[in-house]
Design an enzyme around this catalytic site. Structure first.
Site, PDB file in Angstrom:
ATOM      1  N   LYS A   1       0.831  -1.205   0.000  1.00 26.11           N
ATOM      2  CA  LYS A   1       0.000   0.000   0.000  1.00 26.11           C
ATOM      3  C   LYS A   1       0.867   1.258   0.000  1.00 26.11           C
ATOM      4  CE  LYS A   1      -1.574   2.073   3.533  1.00 26.11           C
ATOM      5  NZ  LYS A   1      -2.201   2.456   4.824  1.00 26.11           N
TER       6      LYS A   1
ATOM      7  N   ASP B   1      -6.312   1.102   0.853  1.00 24.49           N
ATOM      8  CA  ASP B   1      -6.428   1.138   2.303  1.00 24.49           C
ATOM      9  C   ASP B   1      -7.863   0.772   2.674  1.00 24.49           C
ATOM     10  OD1 ASP B   1      -7.961   3.334   1.690  1.00 24.49           O
ATOM     11  OD2 ASP B   1      -6.818   4.751   2.912  1.00 24.49           O
TER      12      ASP B   1
END
Length: 250
Positions: A121, A139
């Site tokens: 991420k 996320d």
């Protein structure tokens, strides 16, 4: 509605209404953004923006951060989530950045993930924000909103969500779509009580279709009435029980 139509409506709306969406983290260069994103894991951008000015002033370069200690770094980030681990990650990141990349934040996802505290991420955020790469970070907001709108289907992991978004979104929209989804999830499509009453996407949102159609509303009303009937019955039984106790103890 077909998924391709939802994507088209999604892009059309945000391209018109949020053409300049960007991260809410404050930073002045790629190194500072890398620090901020590492710190932002399971923490709010607001909190990170409160503590990074002093941190950036004390550690303006990878060299200064690498020469520090976990204890000193901790003293600057003690108010964020998991400060002990993040202090270790920042110190390790700075050392790898110096030893392996000559102090320059790399652009490749695989290279970014070689640094402590940098998962997929975080790597995608840096690649897309700093280098405008066709990558999208997933996320909790992106995961939730993409599913609710109907951009993803049966995607049970962040990687599965990422793959579907990359497949269906045009490459030149991936970077900004990340911010569209995050901001929408942060301020409107919130986790517990999404603000459907003010959401401009309800007319093509799969979640809204499931929860606000006539059938869904009738089902919700029936459940409400059933709960009320059960509560009424329980109240009557308690009254009878109370009366029986009263009669047995004159």
């Amino acid at each position: 509605m077909l998924r391709s139509e939802r994507y088209r409506h999604f892009i059309e709306y945000f391209s018109k209404n949020q053409p300049d969406a960007e991260t809410e983290l404050h930073y002045g260069n790629p190194f500072q953004l890398l620090i901020a994103v590492i710190l932002s894991a399971q923490c709010t951008d607001k909190r990170i923006n409160q503590i990074t000015p002093a941190l950036f002033e004390r550690f303006p370069t990878p060299e200064s951060l690498a020469a520090s200690s976990v204890e000193e770094i901790f003293s600057y980030i003690r108010s964020v989530s998991y400060p002990n681990n993040k202090a270790k990650h920042l110190l390790g990141m700075a050392k790898v950045l110096l030893n392996d990349f000559n102090g320059e934040v790399p652009s490749e996802i695989d290279d970014l993930q070689k640094m402590p505290g940098v998962g997929r991420k975080t790597a995608n955020v840096i690649a897309s924000v700093v280098y405008n790469a066709p990558a999208i970070a997933v996320d909790t907001h992106v995961f939730r909103v993409a599913d609710r709108i109907g951009l993803t289907t049966n995607a049970r992991t962040p990687l599965a969500v990422e793959k579907q978004l990359v497949k269906y979104l045009p490459g030149d929209t991936l970077a900004i779509a990340h911010h569209w989804l995050i901001l929408h999830g942060r301020y409107i499509c919130v986790a517990r009580s999404p603000k459907c009453e003010i959401c401009p996407l309800t007319w093509f949102c799969r979640y809204y279709e499931r929860t606000h159609t006539e059938k869904a509303l009738l089902k919700a009303e029936a459940l409400k009435q059933k709960k009320a009937a059960v509560a009424k019955k329980q109240k009557a039984l308690k009254a009878i029980e109370k009366e029986l106790i009263k009669r047995s103890n004159p």
